[in-house]
Design a protein around this motif. Sequence first.
Motif, PDB file in Angstrom:
ATOM      1  N   UNK A 192       5.799  -1.307  -4.554  1.00  0.00           N
ATOM      2  CA  UNK A 192       4.618  -2.166  -4.654  1.00  0.00           C
ATOM      3  C   UNK A 192       5.038  -3.608  -4.923  1.00  0.00           C
ATOM      4  N   UNK A 193       5.982  -3.774  -5.832  1.00  0.00           N
ATOM      5  CA  UNK A 193       6.498  -5.118  -6.141  1.00  0.00           C
ATOM      6  C   UNK A 193       7.223  -5.704  -4.929  1.00  0.00           C
ATOM      7  N   UNK A 194       7.903  -4.847  -4.155  1.00  0.00           N
ATOM      8  CA  UNK A 194       8.560  -5.308  -2.933  1.00  0.00           C
ATOM      9  C   UNK A 194       7.530  -5.903  -1.969  1.00  0.00           C
ATOM     10  N   UNK A 195       6.355  -5.273  -1.882  1.00  0.00           N
ATOM     11  CA  UNK A 195       5.295  -5.816  -1.045  1.00  0.00           C
ATOM     12  C   UNK A 195       4.847  -7.191  -1.522  1.00  0.00           C
ATOM     13  N   UNK A 196       4.715  -7.347  -2.838  1.00  0.00           N
ATOM     14  CA  UNK A 196       4.336  -8.646  -3.405  1.00  0.00           C
ATOM     15  C   UNK A 196       5.426  -9.676  -3.120  1.00  0.00           C
ATOM     16  N   UNK A 242       0.823  -1.218   0.000  1.00  0.00           N
ATOM     17  CA  UNK A 242       0.000   0.000   0.000  1.00  0.00           C
ATOM     18  C   UNK A 242       0.853   1.262   0.000  1.00  0.00           C
ATOM     19  N   UNK A 243       2.043   1.220   0.607  1.00  0.00           N
ATOM     20  CA  UNK A 243       2.955   2.357   0.477  1.00  0.00           C
ATOM     21  C   UNK A 243       3.252   2.605  -1.002  1.00  0.00           C
ATOM     22  N   UNK A 244       3.557   1.526  -1.725  1.00  0.00           N
ATOM     23  CA  UNK A 244       3.817   1.646  -3.151  1.00  0.00           C
ATOM     24  C   UNK A 244       2.596   2.087  -3.927  1.00  0.00           C
ATOM     25  N   UNK A 245       1.434   1.527  -3.573  1.00  0.00           N
ATOM     26  CA  UNK A 245       0.199   1.881  -4.279  1.00  0.00           C
ATOM     27  C   UNK A 245      -0.132   3.354  -4.104  1.00  0.00           C
ATOM     28  N   UNK A 246      -0.026   3.869  -2.873  1.00  0.00           N
ATOM     29  CA  UNK A 246      -0.318   5.281  -2.630  1.00  0.00           C
ATOM     30  C   UNK A 246       0.699   6.181  -3.347  1.00  0.00           C
TER      31      UNK A 246
END
Length: 263
Positions: free
Chosen positions: A245-249, A22-26
Motif C-alpha cells: 500500500x505504501x509502495x502505491x503511495x 489497491x493491491x495492498x489495501x485488498x
Amino acid sequence: MKTLVAFIARTGYITKGIVYFFVGLFAVQAAIGVSAAASGTKQTIQEFIYRPFGDIILYVCMAGLFAHAVWRILQAIKDPEERGSGAGVMFFRLIDFLTGCLYISLSYACWQILQGLQTQSSDKNTEVWVGKILVLPFGKWLVLFCALVIVVAGLYQFYSAAIASFDYSFEDTKMSEKEKKMLRTLGQIGISAWGVVYCMVGFLFYQAAMQFDADEAGGLSDALNALQEQPFGVWILGATAGGLLIYGIYLLILSYYHKIYGR
C-alpha cells in the motif's frame, strides 16, 4: 517531445500507484479478515469494474498502464534517465523492456474485462507455464533454477531498499532534503515489501519443483495468501500488505518528483 515523454511517464506512475495501492489495501483486508483472500494485479483490476463508474476507471487504467509500458520501453531503448551503458546498466535496461511488455499485457487485460471477455489470472498463467516446463527434460531443475533466480531478485529488493539505489531517479531541483528523505523512506518500505513477495514466489516455485506439481507455483496473490499460512502469518501478511500500500503511495508521489531527461 520531452513534455510528451514526461506526461507519459507521470501518467504511468500515477496509474501504477493506484493499482498497487489497491493491491495492498485488498491484502490488508484479507489480513484482518474483511475479505477471504488477497488479490493479484489482474484480480484487483477486475474488482474495479464492479465499482461506481467502473467502465471509466477501467478505460483510465488501460490507458495509464499502457503509458507505463511505453515509458519502461523508452527507458530500455533511449535511457532518458541517463544511466549509462555499462554491463550492469544494460541488464537493468533489459529488465525495463520486459517490464514494459508485462504492462502491455495488463493494459490488454483491462480491455478484455471491458469487453466482457475472460482474462486468466497471473497465478493461473504461472501454473500453466510451470507445468509446461516440468514436463521438459530436466524440467524439475529448470523450475528450481527459476526459483533461485526469483529469490535472488527478492534479496536484491532488500539490498536496493537498504542502499536506496532507486533515488537516482528523483528530481533533486524540485525537492527539499526533507521531501527527498520522506520519498526515500516510502520507497524503502514499499520495495522491501516486494522483497518479501519475490522470496515467497520463489518458495512456491521450489515447492512446485520438489513436488512435481505446477499447481504449487503462483504469482502475487498466491504469494500473499501463502504468507498468511505461515507462523504469525496474519502479521506477516499485514506488514507486507501495508508495504505494498505504501509502495502505491510512493509511486503516486514519484509521478511528480521523477526525473525526466535529466530535467
